[in-house]
Design an enzyme around this catalytic site. Structure first.
Site, mmCIF file in Angstrom:
data_model
loop_
_atom_site.group_PDB
_atom_site.id
_atom_site.type_symbol
_atom_site.label_atom_id
_atom_site.label_comp_id
_atom_site.label_asym_id
_atom_site.label_seq_id
_atom_site.Cartn_x
_atom_site.Cartn_y
_atom_site.Cartn_z
ATOM 1 N N GLU A 50 1.025 -1.364 -0.055
ATOM 2 C CA GLU A 50 0.045 0.079 0.021
ATOM 3 C C GLU A 50 0.838 1.391 -0.189
ATOM 4 O OE1 GLU A 50 -2.412 -3.280 1.833
ATOM 5 O OE2 GLU A 50 -0.566 -2.202 2.723
ATOM 6 N N TYR A 54 7.760 2.643 -7.427
ATOM 7 C CA TYR A 54 7.172 1.186 -7.638
ATOM 8 C C TYR A 54 6.932 1.214 -9.275
ATOM 9 C CZ TYR A 54 6.924 1.968 -2.606
ATOM 10 O OH TYR A 54 6.994 2.096 -1.258
HETATM 11 C C1 LIG Z 1 10.517 5.774 -1.163
HETATM 12 C C2 LIG Z 1 11.854 5.401 -0.599
HETATM 13 C C3 LIG Z 1 12.025 3.923 -0.087
HETATM 14 C C4 LIG Z 1 12.578 5.095 -1.981
HETATM 15 O O1 LIG Z 1 14.105 4.833 -1.876
HETATM 16 P P1 LIG Z 1 15.261 5.648 -2.261
HETATM 17 O O2 LIG Z 1 16.459 5.176 -1.848
HETATM 18 O O3 LIG Z 1 14.881 7.093 -2.160
HETATM 19 O O4 LIG Z 1 15.005 5.483 -3.948
HETATM 20 P P2 LIG Z 1 15.845 6.335 -5.072
HETATM 21 O O5 LIG Z 1 17.114 6.725 -4.784
HETATM 22 O O6 LIG Z 1 15.875 5.459 -6.263
HETATM 23 O O7 LIG Z 1 14.755 7.365 -5.529
HETATM 24 C C5 LIG Z 1 13.613 7.232 -5.809
HETATM 25 C C6 LIG Z 1 13.215 8.570 -6.652
HETATM 26 O O8 LIG Z 1 12.782 9.333 -5.679
HETATM 27 C C7 LIG Z 1 13.359 10.522 -5.825
HETATM 28 N N1 LIG Z 1 13.693 10.918 -4.129
HETATM 29 C C8 LIG Z 1 13.954 10.120 -3.325
HETATM 30 N N2 LIG Z 1 14.416 10.833 -2.180
HETATM 31 C C9 LIG Z 1 14.484 12.077 -2.525
HETATM 32 C C10 LIG Z 1 14.609 13.262 -1.869
HETATM 33 N N3 LIG Z 1 14.848 13.089 -0.698
HETATM 34 N N4 LIG Z 1 14.340 14.322 -2.598
HETATM 35 C C11 LIG Z 1 14.086 14.548 -3.880
HETATM 36 N N5 LIG Z 1 14.034 13.431 -4.662
HETATM 37 C C12 LIG Z 1 14.023 12.090 -4.205
HETATM 38 C C13 LIG Z 1 14.758 10.228 -6.395
HETATM 39 O O9 LIG Z 1 15.290 11.084 -7.343
HETATM 40 C C14 LIG Z 1 14.114 9.019 -7.527
HETATM 41 O O10 LIG Z 1 13.533 9.798 -8.452
HETATM 42 P P3 LIG Z 1 13.854 9.338 -10.033
HETATM 43 O O11 LIG Z 1 13.088 7.886 -10.018
HETATM 44 O O12 LIG Z 1 12.991 10.326 -10.685
HETATM 45 O O13 LIG Z 1 15.255 9.169 -9.992
HETATM 46 C C15 LIG Z 1 12.531 6.286 0.055
HETATM 47 O O14 LIG Z 1 12.656 7.599 -0.532
HETATM 48 C C16 LIG Z 1 12.004 6.605 1.323
HETATM 49 O O15 LIG Z 1 12.191 6.043 2.372
HETATM 50 N N6 LIG Z 1 10.779 7.464 1.426
HETATM 51 C C17 LIG Z 1 10.288 7.725 2.745
HETATM 52 C C18 LIG Z 1 9.542 6.814 3.230
HETATM 53 C C19 LIG Z 1 8.643 6.118 1.982
HETATM 54 O O16 LIG Z 1 7.821 7.091 1.327
HETATM 55 N N7 LIG Z 1 8.426 4.966 1.859
HETATM 56 C C20 LIG Z 1 7.497 4.232 1.106
HETATM 57 C C21 LIG Z 1 6.196 4.090 1.491
HETATM 58 S S1 LIG Z 1 5.167 3.372 0.757
#
Ligand SMILES: CC(C)(COP(=O)(O)OP(=O)(O)OC[C@H]1O[C@@H](n2cnc3c(N)ncnc32)[C@H](O)[C@@H]1OP(=O)(O)O)[C@@H](O)C(=O)NCCC(=O)NCCS
Length: 251
Positions: free
Chosen positions: A194, A206
């Site tokens: 989700e 995703y």
């Molecule tokens: C969602 C999550 C797990 C993705 O992991 P990640 O290591 O950031 O993944 P990526 O580095 O591949 O980033 C994914 C995308 O988000 C963007 N992004 C991630 N963090 C960012 C930040 N702090 N600021 C700006 N962009 C960001 C990246 O640029 C990338 O974009 P792109 O696909 O256009 O390149 C992580 O961002 C996270 O923990 N977020 C907060 C919690 C959350 O939302 N969890 C999921 C709940 S369903």
């Protein structure tokens, strides 16, 4: 002849002298047993306390390392240089199973990453329930994690998180790849999750990894104003190609 009212022969009193030593012996034995039991209990408690202290010490150590790693942009004097996000540095993340001693560090990241974070209890209960959980490490610091619940023919991803200071560095896809490998290892056909309707960044990730929208759960999440809907996303998990290592780099 009816049995009632027949006078019954009175029991002859036992001569006093014989009873004494026997009773004393019994009492002594009982006292000894009680003392032994007390000693055993004391030892057990001490052992348990020592074990708990060790776990807590382990937890504190991990938490300290992690606190230094997840503190966005503040260069704390004691943090090893590599714990701070170096914009283009090659990262060497490692993963291992999450243990209870990691929960302090994990919960610190959770509190930093979410407006409505999981509680410590949520993590401890999920581990106790045997859910699949791993932490992502850079040096000794926990910088991310996931928690997934196996179902009948699907694996349900309940939580995937990267510490804010380390987001956007490509660590998330690695975590999702590991979750998919667990689904493959367990021969589960689908991976479900989700995501908040407002979390467009995670949704984009995703989709990039092959997930599709398969449903909606109205008012699923707490939100600043009332509740927020969840989008349900899923991906088919294809069995591992014959001979392909399904070792996804666990330490
Ligand atoms: C969602 C999550 C797990 C993705 O992991 P990640 O290591 O950031 O993944 P990526 O580095 O591949 O980033 C994914 C995308 O988000 C963007 N992004 C991630 N963090 C960012 C930040 N702090 N600021 C700006 N962009 C960001 C990246 O640029 C990338 O974009 P792109 O696909 O256009 O390149 C992580 O961002 C996270 O923990 N977020 C907060 C919690 C959350 O939302 N969890 C999921 C709940 S369903």
């Amino acid at each position: 002849m009816s049995a009632r009212l027949q006078p019954q022969p009175q029991p002859q009193p036992q001569p006093q002298a014989q009873v004494q030593p026997q009773a004393q012996a019994q009492t002594q034995t009982q006292t000894q047993t009680q003392t032994q039991t007390q000693t055993q209990t004391q030892t057990q408690t001490q052992t348990q306390l020592a074990a708990e202290a060790a776990v807590e010490a382990g937890a504190q150590e991990i938490a300290q390392e992690t606190a230094q790693a997840i503190a966005p942009t503040t260069a704390s004097a004691t943090a090893p240089a590599t714990a701070q996000p170096q914009p283009h540095a090659q990262l060497h993340p490692r993963r291992r199973a999450m243990h209870t001693r990691d929960v302090t560090a994990v919960q610190a990241i959770e509190a930093a990453a979410y407006r409505f974070p999981w509680t410590r209890g949520n993590f401890v209960d999920s581990l106790a329930a045997g859910y699949i959980a791993e932490v992502l490490l850079l040096d000794a610091a926990v910088v991310g994690y996931f928690m997934a619940m196996p179902g009948v023919d699907e694996l349900h991803l309940l939580n995937v998180t990267v510490a804010p200071a380390w987001q956007g560095r490509g660590l998330g896809p690695g975590l999702l790849g590991a979750v998919q490998s667990h689904a493959r290892r367990l021969q589960l056909a689908r991976l479900l999750l989700e995501v908040r309707q407002s979390n467009t960044r995670a949704q984009a990730l995703y989709r990039r990894l092959g997930f599709a929208e398969i449903g909606l759960r109205p008012a699923y999440y707490p939100a600043p104003q009332g509740r927020e809907d969840a989008i349900v996303m899923g991906v088919v998990v294809h069995p591992a190609a014959p001979g392909s290592p399904d070792d996804h780099g666990l330490v």
